[in-house]
Scaffold this motif. Structure first.
Motif, mmCIF file in Angstrom:
data_model
loop_
_atom_site.group_PDB
_atom_site.id
_atom_site.type_symbol
_atom_site.label_atom_id
_atom_site.label_comp_id
_atom_site.label_asym_id
_atom_site.label_seq_id
_atom_site.Cartn_x
_atom_site.Cartn_y
_atom_site.Cartn_z
ATOM 1 N N LEU A 95 -3.784 11.137 -10.006
ATOM 2 C CA LEU A 95 -2.536 10.447 -9.679
ATOM 3 C C LEU A 95 -2.763 9.711 -8.364
ATOM 4 C CD1 LEU A 95 0.386 10.391 -10.850
ATOM 5 C CD2 LEU A 95 0.980 12.069 -9.117
ATOM 6 N N LEU A 120 6.419 5.450 -8.217
ATOM 7 C CA LEU A 120 5.453 4.454 -7.738
ATOM 8 C C LEU A 120 3.994 4.878 -7.922
ATOM 9 C CD1 LEU A 120 7.156 3.169 -4.466
ATOM 10 C CD2 LEU A 120 7.009 2.031 -6.688
ATOM 11 N N SER A 121 3.762 6.136 -8.239
ATOM 12 C CA SER A 121 2.370 6.567 -8.402
ATOM 13 C C SER A 121 1.859 6.122 -9.771
ATOM 14 C CB SER A 121 2.290 8.085 -8.291
ATOM 15 O OG SER A 121 3.038 8.664 -9.346
ATOM 16 N N ARG A 122 0.537 6.085 -9.898
ATOM 17 C CA ARG A 122 0.021 5.731 -11.207
ATOM 18 C C ARG A 122 -1.146 6.638 -11.584
ATOM 19 N NH1 ARG A 122 -4.096 1.905 -11.931
ATOM 20 N NH2 ARG A 122 -5.365 1.701 -10.060
ATOM 21 N N HIS A 123 -1.385 6.733 -12.892
ATOM 22 C CA HIS A 123 -2.445 7.605 -13.391
ATOM 23 C C HIS A 123 -3.688 6.801 -13.657
ATOM 24 C CE1 HIS A 123 -0.204 11.351 -14.462
ATOM 25 N NE2 HIS A 123 0.768 10.529 -14.102
ATOM 26 N N ARG A 124 -4.816 7.439 -13.440
ATOM 27 C CA ARG A 124 -6.041 6.785 -13.838
ATOM 28 C C ARG A 124 -7.036 7.862 -14.249
ATOM 29 N NH1 ARG A 124 -9.245 1.943 -10.766
ATOM 30 N NH2 ARG A 124 -11.119 2.050 -12.041
#
Ligand SMILES: Nc1ncnc2c1ncn2[C@@H]1O[C@H](COP(=O)(O)OP(=O)(O)O)[C@@H](O)[C@H]1O
Ligand SMILES: [Mg+2]
Lengths: 174, 857
Positions: free
Chosen positions: A116, A40-44
């Motif tokens: 993250l 569920l985590s996302r990278h930016r």
């Protein structure tokens, strides 16, 4: 784009799984839970000088630095004060996982920085499936917060002392 | 008031609607009914004649004649009945339309206090389902009882004519029913009343849950809401059960009495026939008549039940709205007033429920064009005072006047024409931004107060005044512009694409994935990656999978088995990780699968594992293919493909563009590709069937939003792009001479149900613009800028201070004390009273309450 997708890797969850597993908050949590967080985590990626979060905005996410460097900044009397500089592996905004509030600090990337992001919504949803894990993780978040607090206080006091001595304004602490 | 009836709508009886309306049609209906009576009795007489005359006398000619007449009468009676039924339903619906319109009109004009205590569900339920049930009854309300009664009399009379003694005997059962049925019905009515109450409670509950859906979902209040509903459902069930038992009880008693009739007839009639005092023909006719008499009787009973039911509902509807509107809509003897805006309050007080005093002794005097700020703690009565001036509440003590005319004596139109009101929590209607901006003006135009609506330049001007320009540009950017509207502007849009690409490419490198024929697109589906085109339905893939050239291409290039395998792997990982989360869409954001597809994919994977994927039927294979083509690596974290696979896809894409679409890659990249054919396909789709529109630099993508087209890529971080791009776009649109066009497009943005797609600030800006467009001499603002950012607040305050000075009387409830210095008069309120009143400098000098407030804030 997101450089976490390293060319030959066939395993995006696995990568984040490893990162989270070694982090302060999720170390010790069962693999299936960490796996869900990884999913569920996302990278930016933020460019140098880009604002990651702003004091006064609603706190929704918690951040984990993967690469780069982040300044934690507080506005006080219309002045920006950098209270801490964080390096890869550090969390910030972890309280957002536990409560709703407005950010009481800002965060800014000092160089190209990859982060993250875990949302409170995701956190809530995972823990509602594993309610028995909640206490442990909450405790970790609070411990992290305390060590951060100690750190920042020490940091500020250091600077205060330096400033006080150089200005020769007498003892700061009576 | 209605042209038919001067009694207030809620005081009218149910029958007044019937008696006073559509009299012509109802009379005609009655006439037809009476005519039809003849044709209903006539066959009985024929029966008698057929037996007694034709058969007895063995007259074949007479037999034919009577049978023919019999048939003709039956046919005519049937046709008339058919006509009567439909015509009566039509009359009912016509009456219902008027009833509904007049009631709605009445409700809309009820005082605000009514809406504070009445739940929305009650109003909706009353105006829809409850009224419908009455409509069924209305049409036949006069005709049915008259018909049934006359029919009954006719058949009964015929029986008595045949044999008075027998006829009277068979009538003896009816008086009993006249006693029993009403008793049962009374009980039924009582229960029926509770049914209406429970149904309304249910409507209210559902309405509240759907209005508060944010809270319900945020707090996972599903079970809570369900339990509440369950309780009502259970009650309704008990009520319905009782109602059914009573209803069929009435039916049963009716049938029982009814079957006593033939029994008596056979006994006595048979005896008479045996003794030769009665002919067989007469007995047959008598029996028929008896059967026939039952029909109208049944109708009367049913009518009686329907009537009781309708009466109960009608009373309950009317009781709910039994209140008088406080003000006339328009004065009968004069035009709406044109006021200057001199507002005076002398010892104004407002008391509700006769005891609670919300305002007391409020006094001020505002000359036309002067500005007054209302300040004070929350709950001190500022909103209440502004509502009084807006005639939304009615003051109970003192004098409140504009140009020396009591506000309580003005009509609604006087107020609407002269006062603009912006409330603390403005309401936005479902529709476009433009609809909302023009709401006040359109209402005035309809009432004949305003000749012309503001035109586009006026709107655009006002948008800028309230600081809505960037928002409107942003809405314009989000719009997928209809081809015909976009086509003339395409050249300019493409030029903007060039500019954005050269100026922002670096800045946006992390937040936008630009389309590039040589690069794999992490944030596009594999379908788009392979075709590098938009296609009907994209990014969905049903159309793509059904497209012959595309299918042939993936087959010929050995892509199909790989894609199927990929689809299966994605399905398997999704099932493993998410099988427990099937009821939560949230967890499926990282997979191309939808939560409701999970079960069918579990079955499909099983089938594929046992049979082998190549052995599956085409339609099963297509489901794996769909998953693979929907897979978007940057978004779907559930799975990843290797660099080598991505390279292969890019190579295949180039082959597809060249071989299948016949596109020169260089031309596509450099923007010199002939694009007419694609434009034509949009403008005249019936003549140019084009399935794929390639992402070429010279190509406007008609199925994408303006933003996508200008960015020419996929936006990854919407917030950054929107905040950076909107101001830049504003400038670019200006440079290109496109500003007005894009404003127009943005004004047609659909704000969602009740403005759901707008932020609180946008709603307020729209509400302020709406009020200002009306150009009324008086403007009331109740914390109208509270949810705006500082800049917008200052801008609007500046506009009020400069543009409305001397021209408009302004009363503004202010929450920001740093913005009140520009007001001519300050009124400080506390607990419903004015505690300080005067000019800003004067009050500050006095060092009273205002001084305290300003220095402590
Ligand atoms: N319809 C109403 N029924 C009963 N009390 C009301 C009603 N409307 C307002 N009030 C009460 O009147 C007081 C003044 O309210 P309001 O004018 O909204 O204050 P302000 O706008 O200054 O914050 C409050 O105490 C509020 O609870
Ligand atoms: Mg208020």
């Amino acid at each position: 784009m997101s450089s976490s997708t390293t060319p030959e890797c066939n395993c995006r969850i696995t990568l984040d799984f490893d990162i989270l597993r070694q982090s302060q908050v999720f170390a010790g949590a069962p693999a299936e839970v960490v796996k869900l967080f990884a999913y569920l985590s996302r990278h930016r990626t933020y460019q140098p000088g880009a604002s990651i979060l702003l004091q006064g905005d609603k706190a929704e996410n918690c951040y984990l630095i993967i690469s780069g460097e982040v300044d934690i900044i507080t506005r006080h009397r219309d002045q920006e004060i950098v209270v801490q500089r964080l390096r890869p592996g550090s969390f910030f905004g972890e309280l957002a996982l536990l409560a709703r509030f407005d950010w009481f600090f800002s965060a800014r990337a000092t160089q190209e920085t990859e982060i993250l992001i875990i949302s409170r919504e995701g956190f809530e949803k995972v823990l509602s499936k594993y309610p028995e894990k909640r206490d442990k993780i909450t405790e970790k978040v609070i411990q992290l917060r305390i060590s951060r607090f100690e750190n920042q206080t020490a940091n500020l006091l250091d600077r205060l002392l330096e400033a006080g001595l150089s200005a020769d304004s007498g003892p700061l602490i009576g | 008031m209605s042209k038919f009836d001067t009694t207030p709508i809620t005081k009218r009886t149910l029958f007044s609607w019937i008696i006073n309306r559509f009299r012509g049609p109802q009379l005609m209906l009655l006439g037809v009914i009476i005519v039809s009576l003849f044709f209903r009795v006539y066959p009985l007489e024929m029966q008698r004649k057929i037996i007694n005359e034709a058969i007895n006398l063995k007259e074949i000619d007479l037999l034919f004649l009577y049978c023919g007449l019999y048939m003709a009468a039956v046919l005519v009676a049937g046709l008339l009945k058919y006509f009567i039924n439909s015509y009566q339903a039509i009359i009912g619906q016509k009456i219902l339309i008027e009833m509904r319109q007049e009631l709605y009109n009445h409700i809309l004009r009820l005082p605000l206090q009514f809406f504070h205590r009445t739940q929305t569900g009650t109003i909706i339920s009353a105006l829809t389902a409850e009224l419908n049930a009455i409509g069924m009854f209305l049409g036949g309300a006069l005709a049915i009882p008259v018909t049934s009664f006359l029919t009954f009399l006719a058949f009964a009379g015929y029986m008595i004519y045949l044999n008075p003694f027998l006829g009277l005997i068979s009538m003896t059962v009816y008086p009993f029913e006249l006693v029993v049925v009403p008793l049962l019905q009374k009980r039924y009515n009582a229960i029926n009343r509770t049914r209406v109450t429970v149904t309304r409670a249910m409507a209210n509950l559902v309405n509240e849950a759907s209005s508060g859906i944010h809270e319900v979902q945020a707090n996972a209040g599903f079970d809570l809401e369900k339990t509440r509903l369950d309780r009502l459902v259970e009650r309704l069930y008990i009520i319905m059960r009782r109602l059914s038992i009573l209803k069929y009880g009435i039916k049963f008693s009716n049938n029982l009495f009814q079957s006593l009739g033939p029994f008596l007839l056979f006994l006595i009639g048979g005896y008479l026939a045996i003794n030769g005092q009665f002919t067989i023909g007469a007995l047959v006719a008598f029996l028929s008549a008896y059967e026939k008499v039952y029909d109208p009787w049944k109708e009367i009973i049913e009518y009686y039940q329907d009537y009781q039911d309708a009466e109960v509902r009608y009373r309950q509807i009317m009781e709910a709205f039994d209140l008088e509107p406080e003000y006339l809509l328009a004065a009968p003897d004069r035009k709406p007033l044109t006021l200057k805006g001199h507002i005076e309050a002398r010892n104004v007080g407002y008391t509700i429920d006769n005891t609670t005093r919300l305002l007391d002794e409020v006094t001020f005097d505002l000359t036309p064009g002067s500005h007054m700020a209302l300040i004070g703690f929350s709950g001190s009565g500022k909103s209440t005072l502004s509502l009084l001036i807006g005639q939304l509440y009615s003051h109970t003590q003192g004098v409140l006047s504009v140009d020396n005319i009591e506000i309580n004596e003005m009509t609604k139109l006087d107020i609407a024409k002269n006062i603009s009101f912006v409330s603390q929590h403005p309401f936005i209607f479902t529709g476009t931004v433009r609809d909302n901006l023009l709401y006040s003006c359109s209402a005035l135009q309809r009432s004949g107060v305003l000749d012309e609506l503001p035109d586009s330049p006026d709107l655009i001007n006002m948008i800028a005044n309230v600081g809505l320009a960037e928002d409107v540009i942003r809405w314009g950017l989000r719009t997928v512009i209809p081809p015909r509207q976009a086509y003339p502007l395409v050249d300019k849009f493409l030029r903007m694409r060039d500019i954005v690409s050269s100026e922002l490419r670096r800045q946006f490198s992390h937040v936008v994935e630009f389309y590039d024929a040589n690069l794999f697109l992490e944030y596009s589906t594999l379908g788009i990656n392979l075709t590098f085109s938009s296609y009907p339905g994209s990014p969905h893939v049903e159309g793509l999978i059904g497209n012959e050239p595309f299918r042939a291409f993936i087959k010929d290039n050995a892509l199909l088995p790989w894609l199927l395998e990929l689809g299966r792997s994605i399905a398997k990982t999704t099932i493993t990780l998410l099988a427990d989360f099937q009821n939560d869409e949230f967890f499926f954001q990282g997979s191309p699968m939808e939560p409701d597809q999970l079960d069918s994919y579990i079955a499909l994977v099983k089938k594929a594992d046992s049979k082998g994927i190549e052995q599956l039927k085409d339609q099963d294979q297509d489901r794996f293919l769909a998953l693979a083509l929907l897979f978007t690596p940057g978004q779907h974290k559930i799975y990843t493909i290797s660099r080598a696979d991505k390279d292969r896809i890019v190579a295949m894409r180039q082959k597809f563009l060249q071989n299948v679409l016949g596109i020169d890659l260089e031309q596509c990249r450099n923007g010199v590709l002939q694009r007419t054919i694609y434009d034509m396909a949009q403008m005249a789709p019936e003549r140019h069937a084009i399935f794929f529109t390639p992402f070429c630099a010279s190509q406007y993508l008609y199925s994408h939003s303006l933003l996508d087209n200008i960015i020419f890529g996929t936006v990854i971080e919407k917030d950054v792009v929107q905040s950076t791009l909107a101001p830049l776009a504003l400038q670019l649109f200006k440079d290109q001479g496109l500003l007005d066009e894009v404003f127009e497009i943005g004004l047609d943005f659909h704000v969602g149900s009740k403005g759901d797609k707008l932020s609180g600030g946008q709603k307020q800006k729209i509400a302020i613009a709406t009020a200002l467009l009306k150009n009324a001499p008086i403007l009331i603002l109740d914390e109208a800028t509270a949810s705006l950012d500082n800049n917008s607040q200052a801008r609007i305050q500046q506009y009020i201070n400069t543009q409305l000075r001397k021209t408009t009387t302004v009363i503004a409830v202010m929450h920001r004390l740093d913005m009140i210095a520009g007001y001519d008069h300050i009124l400080v309120m506390k607990a419903g009273k004015v505690v300080e009143s005067g000019g800003y400098t004067e009050l500050m000098k006095e060092r009273g309450i205002l001084y305290e407030l300003v220095n402590n804030s």
